[in-house]
Scaffold this active site. Structure first.
Site, PDB file in Angstrom:
ATOM      1  N   CYS A 107       0.854  -1.202   0.000  1.00  0.00           N
ATOM      2  CA  CYS A 107       0.000   0.000   0.000  1.00  0.00           C
ATOM      3  C   CYS A 107       0.876   1.234   0.000  1.00  0.00           C
ATOM      4  O   CYS A 107       1.831   1.334   0.758  1.00  0.00           O
ATOM      5  CB  CYS A 107      -0.902   0.022   1.243  1.00  0.00           C
ATOM      6  SG  CYS A 107      -2.200  -1.219   1.185  1.00  0.00           S
ATOM      7  N   LEU A 108       0.538   2.193  -0.841  1.00  0.00           N
ATOM      8  CA  LEU A 108       1.320   3.426  -0.938  1.00  0.00           C
ATOM      9  C   LEU A 108       0.951   4.395   0.158  1.00  0.00           C
ATOM     10  O   LEU A 108      -0.099   4.444   0.656  1.00  0.00           O
ATOM     11  CB  LEU A 108       1.107   4.058  -2.304  1.00  0.00           C
ATOM     12  CG  LEU A 108       1.463   3.156  -3.484  1.00  0.00           C
ATOM     13  CD1 LEU A 108       1.083   3.834  -4.794  1.00  0.00           C
ATOM     14  CD2 LEU A 108       2.928   2.806  -3.474  1.00  0.00           C
TER      15      LEU A 108
END
Length: 108
Positions: A107-108
């Site tokens: 996940c960014l």
């Protein structure tokens, strides 16, 4: 962040620095920060996220989360759209945060 008079340390993304700080009151406070009011459906997913973490020692990305939910709660709940309704905009990221888990690695 303070919960029931106790300091709870978060990282810059709002995840718990110490997983041992998690409890239901902390989950409620984290959910409130995300604008989410926890229902029984949320708690069901939070427990599954914590179970996934105990089993695999990592927070799930979206695809493994969907499969895991489907396996444990049935195909009707093991769908991205269902999870998005509970933990928008990213069920893996937001759900993991509220469940007191580390940020999923992809996940960014």
């Amino acid at each position: 962040m303070r919960v029931n008079g106790k300091a709870v340390t978060l990282d810059r993304d709002g995840y718990l620095r110490h997983l041992s700080d998690w409890n239901p009151a902390v989950a409620q406070a984290l959910a409130k920060r995300e604008g989410i009011e926890l229902t029984e459906a949320h708690w069901q997913l939070i427990e599954l996220l914590r179970q996934f973490y105990r089993e695999f020692e990592l927070a799930p990305a979206m695809r493994p989360l969907v499969k895991y939910v489907g396996r444990h709660l049935g195909a009707d709940k093991g769908r991205s759209i269902y999870l998005m309704q509970l933990f928008p905009p990213s069920p893996a990221r937001i759900g993991s945060k509220i469940a007191g888990l580390p940020k999923p690695t992809n996940c960014l």
